[in-house]
Scaffold this motif. Structure first.
Motif, PDB file in Angstrom:
ATOM      1  N   PRO A   1       0.782  -1.232   0.000  1.00 33.71           N
ATOM      2  CA  PRO A   1       0.000   0.000   0.000  1.00 33.71           C
ATOM      3  C   PRO A   1       0.821   1.293   0.000  1.00 33.71           C
ATOM      4  O   PRO A   1       0.341   2.303  -0.474  1.00 33.71           O
ATOM      5  CB  PRO A   1      -0.808  -0.101   1.296  1.00 33.71           C
ATOM      6  N   ALA A   2       2.071   1.263   0.496  1.00 35.88           N
ATOM      7  CA  ALA A   2       2.813   2.528   0.617  1.00 35.88           C
ATOM      8  C   ALA A   2       3.453   2.964  -0.693  1.00 35.88           C
ATOM      9  O   ALA A   2       4.137   3.968  -0.740  1.00 35.88           O
ATOM     10  CB  ALA A   2       3.882   2.397   1.696  1.00 35.88           C
ATOM     11  N   GLN A   3       3.240   2.202  -1.767  1.00 33.62           N
ATOM     12  CA  GLN A   3       3.972   2.470  -2.997  1.00 33.62           C
ATOM     13  C   GLN A   3       3.327   3.532  -3.888  1.00 33.62           C
ATOM     14  O   GLN A   3       2.543   3.214  -4.762  1.00 33.62           O
ATOM     15  CB  GLN A   3       4.097   1.182  -3.814  1.00 33.62           C
ATOM     16  N   GLY A   4       3.678   4.801  -3.696  1.00 27.37           N
ATOM     17  CA  GLY A   4       3.243   5.829  -4.636  1.00 27.37           C
ATOM     18  C   GLY A   4       3.986   5.670  -5.959  1.00 27.37           C
ATOM     19  O   GLY A   4       3.557   6.152  -6.991  1.00 27.37           O
ATOM     20  N   LEU A   5       5.092   4.955  -5.869  1.00 25.35           N
ATOM     21  CA  LEU A   5       5.991   4.749  -7.007  1.00 25.35           C
ATOM     22  C   LEU A   5       5.359   4.031  -8.179  1.00 25.35           C
ATOM     23  O   LEU A   5       5.797   4.160  -9.297  1.00 25.35           O
ATOM     24  CB  LEU A   5       7.136   3.869  -6.537  1.00 25.35           C
ATOM     25  N   LEU A   6       4.352   3.207  -7.882  1.00 31.04           N
ATOM     26  CA  LEU A   6       3.757   2.397  -8.939  1.00 31.04           C
ATOM     27  C   LEU A   6       2.505   3.046  -9.494  1.00 31.04           C
ATOM     28  O   LEU A   6       1.831   2.490 -10.337  1.00 31.04           O
ATOM     29  CB  LEU A   6       3.424   0.999  -8.408  1.00 31.04           C
ATOM     30  N   GLU A   7       2.144   4.254  -8.973  1.00 32.69           N
ATOM     31  CA  GLU A   7       0.890   4.859  -9.393  1.00 32.69           C
ATOM     32  C   GLU A   7       0.989   5.381 -10.827  1.00 32.69           C
ATOM     33  O   GLU A   7       1.828   6.225 -11.135  1.00 32.69           O
ATOM     34  CB  GLU A   7       0.517   5.995  -8.454  1.00 32.69           C
ATOM     35  N   THR A   8       0.119   4.879 -11.691  1.00 29.06           N
ATOM     36  CA  THR A   8       0.060   5.358 -13.070  1.00 29.06           C
ATOM     37  C   THR A   8      -1.107   6.334 -13.201  1.00 29.06           C
ATOM     38  O   THR A   8      -1.917   6.479 -12.279  1.00 29.06           O
ATOM     39  CB  THR A   8      -0.154   4.198 -14.046  1.00 29.06           C
ATOM     40  N   LEU A   9      -1.196   6.994 -14.361  1.00 28.47           N
ATOM     41  CA  LEU A   9      -2.294   7.933 -14.597  1.00 28.47           C
ATOM     42  C   LEU A   9      -3.651   7.263 -14.396  1.00 28.47           C
ATOM     43  O   LEU A   9      -4.537   7.824 -13.746  1.00 28.47           O
ATOM     44  CB  LEU A   9      -2.219   8.443 -16.042  1.00 28.47           C
ATOM     45  N   GLY A  10      -3.797   6.054 -14.951  1.00 24.25           N
ATOM     46  CA  GLY A  10      -5.064   5.336 -14.834  1.00 24.25           C
ATOM     47  C   GLY A  10      -5.444   5.116 -13.373  1.00 24.25           C
ATOM     48  O   GLY A  10      -6.593   5.320 -12.967  1.00 24.25           O
ATOM     49  N   VAL A  11      -4.467   4.713 -12.569  1.00 23.54           N
ATOM     50  CA  VAL A  11      -4.734   4.446 -11.155  1.00 23.54           C
ATOM     51  C   VAL A  11      -5.094   5.746 -10.440  1.00 23.54           C
ATOM     52  O   VAL A  11      -6.033   5.791  -9.633  1.00 23.54           O
ATOM     53  CB  VAL A  11      -3.511   3.780 -10.488  1.00 23.54           C
ATOM     54  N   TYR A  12      -4.362   6.840 -10.752  1.00 19.28           N
ATOM     55  CA  TYR A  12      -4.630   8.125 -10.088  1.00 19.28           C
ATOM     56  C   TYR A  12      -6.038   8.622 -10.428  1.00 19.28           C
ATOM     57  O   TYR A  12      -6.743   9.148  -9.568  1.00 19.28           O
ATOM     58  CB  TYR A  12      -3.560   9.145 -10.491  1.00 19.28           C
ATOM     59  N   ILE A  13      -6.456   8.436 -11.669  1.00 17.36           N
ATOM     60  CA  ILE A  13      -7.809   8.858 -12.052  1.00 17.36           C
ATOM     61  C   ILE A  13      -8.856   8.057 -11.281  1.00 17.36           C
ATOM     62  O   ILE A  13      -9.813   8.603 -10.735  1.00 17.36           O
ATOM     63  CB  ILE A  13      -8.024   8.690 -13.576  1.00 17.36           C
ATOM     64  N   GLN A  14      -8.638   6.741 -11.218  1.00 20.57           N
ATOM     65  CA  GLN A  14      -9.590   5.892 -10.498  1.00 20.57           C
ATOM     66  C   GLN A  14      -9.669   6.319  -9.030  1.00 20.57           C
ATOM     67  O   GLN A  14     -10.740   6.415  -8.456  1.00 20.57           O
ATOM     68  CB  GLN A  14      -9.183   4.420 -10.635  1.00 20.57           C
ATOM     69  N   LYS A  15      -8.507   6.614  -8.413  1.00 22.16           N
ATOM     70  CA  LYS A  15      -8.482   7.024  -6.997  1.00 22.16           C
ATOM     71  C   LYS A  15      -9.187   8.373  -6.820  1.00 22.16           C
ATOM     72  O   LYS A  15      -9.999   8.554  -5.913  1.00 22.16           O
ATOM     73  CB  LYS A  15      -7.035   7.149  -6.503  1.00 22.16           C
ATOM     74  N   THR A  16      -8.884   9.333  -7.707  1.00 25.80           N
ATOM     75  CA  THR A  16      -9.457  10.673  -7.593  1.00 25.80           C
ATOM     76  C   THR A  16     -10.983  10.629  -7.673  1.00 25.80           C
ATOM     77  O   THR A  16     -11.675  11.293  -6.901  1.00 25.80           O
ATOM     78  CB  THR A  16      -8.924  11.580  -8.715  1.00 25.80           C
TER      79      THR A  16
END
Lengths: 310, 285
Positions: free
Chosen positions: A258-273
């Motif tokens: 869970p602590a990995q901001g490093l693996l966050e892609t655009l798709g993941v960030y959009i889904q989270k937002t």
């Protein structure tokens, strides 16, 4: 072309009626597809574009949905998390697209060659492509497991590492694990498209080169590879699009560490937002950014196909 | 066919054969190992799992994990949901695509080039960008937690691939056959039904396979639209066995094995059709 002119000139009186009938028939046949595209793809995309000019946060409903112009886009270019996600996406994209070609081209050559195991080889080639991405992510997360993962077992048995490696929670290694997983999943697609290209090249060409004294390697690089350019270009563009939009596998890996901001892609960030932070206005602006990048690559593809025709 | 039979060519020298078979071995093991590994994991008990160095084979296969897949979550229901959603999407998508592809490849259509480009553009739409508006539409028409909530998007998302695949197949059927049937008194629709449809069956099968695999594998929309337990699909279902900090891998592995059975079966039975369809180009990864 020529037989068409003959029939039309021979049956001139019938021509206007047939043309109207054909146009109407075409419209009728295209209507269901147009309806589905319009309702499920075009309208939602336009409404995303529209929403990107508004503020709408379901967590702060008292704000309402005021028009804010380009504010979301101004926020976007200063948002460190967006910039990091964009950087990650491009970085993974370069590595995974490159990797999928390095692995996929030899795979295509092997699947093209006559051999007794060709059937098994082709099944082994298709399987990664057809595997659900989520399940691929889970399987590889388990294989990269820090305590009991099979990859660590190999490292230790081969003496490459004294103790198990914490793949998914060490920054550099987590990226390596993600890239390896995506390359495994996507090389098959490159291999399949390249295989299609290989099937269109007469064997006589490379054989002629070899008769003229070229080695197998030389004839591959000088004869086969140039003829594969169209197939490689098509594979590259489709891979680039899917790399920019990548979601499922990083999502699963982030769930494992869970602590990995490093693996966050655009798709993941959009889904989270949108789904987690319920910030629809800003999420819409992010979505438009992703759409714009995809559209840019598509334009490249369309230009390539068009250039091919003329 | 003027192509010389393969065996007239001289056999490869030994070192080249060695490279070829080494490569093939690597490719086969590499492609199949993850699935084999998950199969082995699904037959282990927790004790055998928590060993390092890893114990490769379970002492006695523990089939209990498979029973628990179905008892801890309604996995049979997930499976049925996936079958219904993917099956209906496939039929709907192939029918709609066949109509459109026929018009685009056979009839005189104004702006044909532009329309085909449009289909390509639709194939590149990012699903995650459509998430919020589609969610609202589905909520607006009260379709959340229903089969149509997934069938409609899945049909739309696979439609471009199906249309492009079928255009390629229709274009390979000689026009003369159709004209001959029309000269013999068939109407255009009759010629379509009696000549084009039978000849394009392989193309339809290929398109259907691609749509089915896409739909079976889709995760994001299924995760977001159908949140009721009984409406989950297999792709989402396999993620439901983990807790926040616990990953019961034998159980998750067993669920994955059950979840990929249809995909593996299709690949094994229709290997040729998949290769033919995907090598025709224009297919999204």
């Amino acid at each position: 072309m020529s037989d068409q002119t003959i029939t039309t000139s021979a049956r001139r009186p019938a021509r206007p009626r047939r043309e109207i009938g054909e146009g109407a028939l075409a419209a009728l046949l295209l209507a269901p597809a147009a309806l589905i595209f319009g309702a499920v793809l075009l309208y939602p995309m336009l409404s995303t574009l529209w929403l990107s000019f508004f503020t709408q946060k379901l967590t702060e409903p008292w704000l309402g949905t005021p028009f804010v112009g380009l504010k979301n886009y101004a926020q976007l270019v200063q948002d460190p998390r967006f910039l990091a996600a964009l950087r990650n996406t491009l970085f993974f994209g370069v590595l995974t697209v490159g990797g999928s070609f390095l692995v996929g081209i030899p795979m295509a050559l092997l699947a093209h060659a006559e051999s007794r195991v060709r059937w098994v080889a082709r099944v082994a080639m298709l399987l990664p492509w057809a595997m659900p991405p989520v399940m691929t992510g889970l399987i590889f997360a388990w294989m990269f497991n820090a305590q009991f993962g099979v990859f660590n077992d190999w490292l230790v048995r081969l003496g490459l590492s004294a103790e198990p490696v914490r793949w998914l929670s060490t920054p550099g290694l987590a990226v390596a694990a993600l890239v390896i997983t995506i390359v495994w999943k996507t090389s098959s697609f490159v291999a399949l498209v390249v295989l299609g290209g290989l099937q269109g090249i007469p064997r006589e060409l490379s054989e002629a080169a070899e008769v003229d004294g070229a080695t197998k390697v030389q004839s591959f690089f000088r004869v086969t590879l140039p003829l594969l350019t169209p197939a490689l270009a098509v594979a590259f563009i489709f891979r680039a699009i899917s790399a920019v939009q990548v979601f499922d596998i990083p999502y699963v890996f982030i769930g494992q560490a869970p602590a990995q901001g490093l693996l966050e892609t655009l798709g993941v960030y959009i889904q989270k937002t949108t789904i987690e932070f319920l910030d629809f206005g800003y999420g819409a602006a992010l979505s438009v950014a992703l759409f714009a990048v995809s559209l840019g690559i598509t334009a490249l593809y369309v230009r390539f196909v068009r250039g091919d025709e003329s | 066919m003027t192509r010389a039979p393969a065996d007239t060519r001289p056999p490869l020298p030994l070192h080249e054969r060695l490279v070829k078979y080494l490569g093939l071995a690597l490719m086969i093991v590499g492609g199949l190992f993850p699935l084999a590994w998950i199969l082995l994991t699904s037959l282990k008990d927790e004790g055998e799992l928590q060993k390092f160095p890893v114990q490769y084979l379970p002492a006695t296969p523990d089939w209990g994990n498979y029973a628990r897949v179905f008892s801890e979550q309604p996995f049979a229901r997930f499976f049925l949901n996936s079958l219904i959603v993917s099956g209906v999407s496939t039929v709907l998508c192939v029918v709609v695509a066949a109509l459109a592809a026929y018009a685009l490849s056979r009839l005189r259509v104004r702006y044909r080039g532009l329309l085909t480009v449009l289909v390509v553009v639709f194939s590149m739409f990012p699903v995650v960008s459509l998430l919020v508006p589609l969610f609202r539409i589905m909520r607006g028409v009260d379709l959340l937690n229903s089969y149509p909530a997934l069938i409609l998007p899945y049909t739309a998302l696979s439609l471009p691939v199906a249309i492009l695949t079928l255009i390629a197949f229709f274009s390979s059927i000689p026009r003369d056959l159709e004209s001959a049937a029309m000269v013999d008194g068939c109407s255009r629709v009759g010629a379509l039904w009696r000549v084009v449809v039978p000849l394009s069956t392989p193309g339809m099968v290929t398109a259907a396979l691609l749509v089915f695999v896409n739909s079976w594998n889709e995760f994001l929309l299924a995760l977001s639209f159908n949140t009721a337990r009984d409406m989950r699909t297999v792709a989402v279902g396999v993620t439901l066995y983990q807790g926040e900090f616990s990953f019961p891998w034998p159980l998750i592995s067993a669920a994955i094995v059950v979840g990929v059975v249809p995909i593996v079966a299709l690949i094994v039975f229709f290997q040729r059709r998949f290769v033919a369809g995907l090598t025709a180009g224009g297919v999204k990864a």
